[in-house]
Scaffold this motif. Structure first.
Motif, PDB file in Angstrom:
ATOM      1  N   ALA A 132       0.831  -1.202   0.000  1.00 41.48           N
ATOM      2  CA  ALA A 132       0.000   0.000   0.000  1.00 41.48           C
ATOM      3  C   ALA A 132       0.864   1.250   0.000  1.00 41.48           C
ATOM      4  O   ALA A 132       0.615   2.208  -0.749  1.00 41.48           O
ATOM      5  CB  ALA A 132      -0.928  -0.009   1.215  1.00 41.48           C
ATOM      6  N   GLN A 133       1.894   1.265   0.829  1.00 44.49           N
ATOM      7  CA  GLN A 133       2.771   2.437   0.900  1.00 44.49           C
ATOM      8  C   GLN A 133       3.500   2.639  -0.425  1.00 44.49           C
ATOM      9  O   GLN A 133       3.641   3.763  -0.901  1.00 44.49           O
ATOM     10  CB  GLN A 133       3.760   2.262   2.053  1.00 44.49           C
ATOM     11  CG  GLN A 133       4.494   3.527   2.433  1.00 44.49           C
ATOM     12  CD  GLN A 133       4.957   3.510   3.884  1.00 44.49           C
ATOM     13  OE1 GLN A 133       4.510   2.697   4.683  1.00 44.49           O
ATOM     14  NE2 GLN A 133       5.849   4.415   4.221  1.00 44.49           N
ATOM     15  N   LYS A 134       3.959   1.544  -1.016  1.00 39.52           N
ATOM     16  CA  LYS A 134       4.643   1.631  -2.311  1.00 39.52           C
ATOM     17  C   LYS A 134       3.708   2.149  -3.400  1.00 39.52           C
ATOM     18  O   LYS A 134       4.070   3.037  -4.186  1.00 39.52           O
ATOM     19  CB  LYS A 134       5.186   0.257  -2.689  1.00 39.52           C
ATOM     20  CG  LYS A 134       5.806   0.173  -4.080  1.00 39.52           C
ATOM     21  CD  LYS A 134       7.103   0.920  -4.172  1.00 39.52           C
ATOM     22  CE  LYS A 134       8.205   0.195  -3.461  1.00 39.52           C
ATOM     23  NZ  LYS A 134       9.544   0.826  -3.667  1.00 39.52           N
ATOM     24  N   LEU A 135       2.478   1.625  -3.434  1.00 43.18           N
ATOM     25  CA  LEU A 135       1.536   2.023  -4.474  1.00 43.18           C
ATOM     26  C   LEU A 135       1.108   3.474  -4.327  1.00 43.18           C
ATOM     27  O   LEU A 135       0.920   4.184  -5.330  1.00 43.18           O
ATOM     28  CB  LEU A 135       0.311   1.114  -4.454  1.00 43.18           C
ATOM     29  CG  LEU A 135       0.554  -0.329  -4.904  1.00 43.18           C
ATOM     30  CD1 LEU A 135      -0.726  -1.143  -4.758  1.00 43.18           C
ATOM     31  CD2 LEU A 135       1.061  -0.378  -6.347  1.00 43.18           C
ATOM     32  N   LEU A 136       0.953   3.941  -3.095  1.00 40.39           N
ATOM     33  CA  LEU A 136       0.597   5.354  -2.899  1.00 40.39           C
ATOM     34  C   LEU A 136       1.728   6.253  -3.385  1.00 40.39           C
ATOM     35  O   LEU A 136       1.478   7.324  -3.957  1.00 40.39           O
ATOM     36  CB  LEU A 136       0.288   5.625  -1.429  1.00 40.39           C
ATOM     37  CG  LEU A 136      -1.032   5.032  -0.920  1.00 40.39           C
ATOM     38  CD1 LEU A 136      -1.149   5.222   0.584  1.00 40.39           C
ATOM     39  CD2 LEU A 136      -2.222   5.677  -1.632  1.00 40.39           C
ATOM     40  N   ARG A 183      -7.551  -9.249   3.286  1.00 42.44           N
ATOM     41  CA  ARG A 183      -8.264  -9.288   2.012  1.00 42.44           C
ATOM     42  C   ARG A 183      -8.850  -7.922   1.672  1.00 42.44           C
ATOM     43  O   ARG A 183      -8.824  -7.499   0.507  1.00 42.44           O
ATOM     44  CB  ARG A 183      -9.380 -10.340   2.067  1.00 42.44           C
ATOM     45  CG  ARG A 183     -10.138 -10.462   0.730  1.00 42.44           C
ATOM     46  CD  ARG A 183     -11.130 -11.604   0.754  1.00 42.44           C
ATOM     47  NE  ARG A 183     -12.169 -11.386   1.746  1.00 42.44           N
ATOM     48  CZ  ARG A 183     -12.486 -12.260   2.696  1.00 42.44           C
ATOM     49  NH1 ARG A 183     -11.822 -13.391   2.804  1.00 42.44           N
ATOM     50  NH2 ARG A 183     -13.458 -12.002   3.565  1.00 42.44           N
ATOM     51  N   ALA A 184      -9.365  -7.231   2.664  1.00 46.60           N
ATOM     52  CA  ALA A 184      -9.960  -5.915   2.417  1.00 46.60           C
ATOM     53  C   ALA A 184      -8.933  -4.954   1.828  1.00 46.60           C
ATOM     54  O   ALA A 184      -9.221  -4.230   0.864  1.00 46.60           O
ATOM     55  CB  ALA A 184     -10.535  -5.344   3.710  1.00 46.60           C
ATOM     56  N   ARG A 190      -5.970  -3.509  -5.364  1.00 45.32           N
ATOM     57  CA  ARG A 190      -6.224  -3.849  -6.766  1.00 45.32           C
ATOM     58  C   ARG A 190      -7.010  -2.730  -7.450  1.00 45.32           C
ATOM     59  O   ARG A 190      -6.755  -2.399  -8.619  1.00 45.32           O
ATOM     60  CB  ARG A 190      -6.970  -5.182  -6.851  1.00 45.32           C
ATOM     61  CG  ARG A 190      -6.073  -6.395  -6.649  1.00 45.32           C
ATOM     62  CD  ARG A 190      -6.778  -7.685  -7.040  1.00 45.32           C
ATOM     63  NE  ARG A 190      -7.766  -8.069  -6.052  1.00 45.32           N
ATOM     64  CZ  ARG A 190      -7.493  -8.814  -4.983  1.00 45.32           C
ATOM     65  NH1 ARG A 190      -6.265  -9.249  -4.771  1.00 45.32           N
ATOM     66  NH2 ARG A 190      -8.446  -9.149  -4.131  1.00 45.32           N
ATOM     67  N   MET A 191      -7.950  -2.137  -6.730  1.00 45.63           N
ATOM     68  CA  MET A 191      -8.711  -1.015  -7.279  1.00 45.63           C
ATOM     69  C   MET A 191      -7.796   0.183  -7.522  1.00 45.63           C
ATOM     70  O   MET A 191      -7.907   0.861  -8.553  1.00 45.63           O
ATOM     71  CB  MET A 191      -9.842  -0.633  -6.318  1.00 45.63           C
ATOM     72  CG  MET A 191     -10.924  -1.695  -6.177  1.00 45.63           C
ATOM     73  SD  MET A 191     -12.088  -1.310  -4.833  1.00 45.63           S
ATOM     74  CE  MET A 191     -12.723   0.277  -5.377  1.00 45.63           C
ATOM     75  N   LEU A 192      -6.893   0.445  -6.583  1.00 47.89           N
ATOM     76  CA  LEU A 192      -5.962   1.555  -6.740  1.00 47.89           C
ATOM     77  C   LEU A 192      -5.080   1.357  -7.963  1.00 47.89           C
ATOM     78  O   LEU A 192      -4.865   2.291  -8.754  1.00 47.89           O
ATOM     79  CB  LEU A 192      -5.097   1.694  -5.485  1.00 47.89           C
ATOM     80  CG  LEU A 192      -3.967   2.737  -5.544  1.00 47.89           C
ATOM     81  CD1 LEU A 192      -4.509   4.126  -5.835  1.00 47.89           C
ATOM     82  CD2 LEU A 192      -3.168   2.717  -4.239  1.00 47.89           C
ATOM     83  N   GLN A 193      -4.581   0.136  -8.150  1.00 42.82           N
ATOM     84  CA  GLN A 193      -3.734  -0.128  -9.314  1.00 42.82           C
ATOM     85  C   GLN A 193      -4.515   0.038 -10.619  1.00 42.82           C
ATOM     86  O   GLN A 193      -3.986   0.546 -11.609  1.00 42.82           O
ATOM     87  CB  GLN A 193      -3.138  -1.526  -9.207  1.00 42.82           C
ATOM     88  CG  GLN A 193      -2.130  -1.643  -8.075  1.00 42.82           C
ATOM     89  CD  GLN A 193      -1.530  -3.019  -7.971  1.00 42.82           C
ATOM     90  OE1 GLN A 193      -0.587  -3.363  -8.697  1.00 42.82           O
ATOM     91  NE2 GLN A 193      -2.055  -3.834  -7.073  1.00 42.82           N
ATOM     92  N   ALA A 194      -5.763  -0.389 -10.615  1.00 45.45           N
ATOM     93  CA  ALA A 194      -6.593  -0.211 -11.803  1.00 45.45           C
ATOM     94  C   ALA A 194      -6.807   1.280 -12.088  1.00 45.45           C
ATOM     95  O   ALA A 194      -6.769   1.714 -13.252  1.00 45.45           O
ATOM     96  CB  ALA A 194      -7.936  -0.907 -11.615  1.00 45.45           C
ATOM     97  N   ASP A 195      -6.994   2.067 -11.041  1.00 46.64           N
ATOM     98  CA  ASP A 195      -7.169   3.509 -11.213  1.00 46.64           C
ATOM     99  C   ASP A 195      -5.903   4.149 -11.789  1.00 46.64           C
ATOM    100  O   ASP A 195      -5.974   5.022 -12.655  1.00 46.64           O
ATOM    101  CB  ASP A 195      -7.512   4.164  -9.869  1.00 46.64           C
ATOM    102  CG  ASP A 195      -8.907   3.803  -9.379  1.00 46.64           C
ATOM    103  OD1 ASP A 195      -9.711   3.316 -10.197  1.00 46.64           O
ATOM    104  OD2 ASP A 195      -9.175   3.995  -8.179  1.00 46.64           O
TER     105      ASP A 195
END
Length: 208
Positions: A132-136, A183-184, A190-195
């Motif tokens: 999460a930190q990496k993706l943000l 899981r949440a 996955r939604m963030l990556q799609a965005d």
């Protein structure tokens, strides 16, 4: 390592894939040593992790199609670090950590020209919070910097300790309600990556 590979019947059967669980375990034990262990623990766990690197390199050195050994690994690492530290080994100037990061990212981008997304190279096997930190961070890069987007919540923790408390409280809420916290977060990531990918695919005049 060569002697062990040659003479130990267990070691002779091990592949790169077989070593993955041990790599994860040794990395976790090194983290424990850094955060709560003694200097002796740290020294030992660094050695155990180094053994994993040597083990992989020795396996690779015997590959029939594309062999490389520990010297090749070290040489490649040295060349990369020289490229990514032009302020140390070249004429570039960096007076602050932020300026060093700019040079590092520029060198890395030049090395990875084949990548088409800021998400390329991000391992999906990272723990969810680390991912999460990496993706943000990658999301901010895709937007050209700026502050992090808001994902709800009214009171931001002021310290790392308060952050730990807040995360633990959220997990407690999940447990009480029968939710799977891991899981949440994974599903939200996955939604963030799609965005992010949708934003990269949008025409430049629509990206704001």
């Amino acid at each position: 390592m060569r002697a062990v590979r040659d003479r130990c019947v267990w070691t002779q059967q091990i592949t790169h894939r077989d070593l993955v669980p041990y790599l994860i375990e040794e990395s976790a034990e090194l983290i424990d040593a850094v955060e709560t262990g003694s200097r002796a623990d740290l020294r030992e766990e660094l050695g155990d992790l180094l053994w994993q690197v040597l083990f992989h390199a020795e396996i690779a050195s015997r590959d029939a199609d594309d062999p490389f050994d520990i010297d090749d690994v070290a040489r490649g690492l040295t060349e990369k670090m020289v490229r990514r530290h032009p302020h140390v080994f070249g004429d570039a100037v960096a007076r602050t950590p932020a300026e060093v990061l700019v040079l590092w990212n520029a060198a890395k981008a030049a090395e990875k020209r084949s990548r088409t997304s800021v998400l390329d190279g991000v391992s999906q096997r990272m723990p969810s919070l680390a991912l999460a930190q990496k993706l943000l961070g990658r999301s901010a890069a895709a937007r050209g910097g700026g502050g992090a987007p808001s994902y709800g919540g009214s009171t931001a923790p002021r310290t790392e300790a308060e952050l730990g408390d807040a995360l633990l409280e959220l997990v407690a809420v999940a447990r009480e309600r029968g939710w799977d916290a891991e899981r949440a977060l994974r599903e939200r990531l996955r939604m963030l990556q799609a965005d992010i990918r949708a934003g990269e695919a949008a025409p430049a005049d629509l990206q704001g």
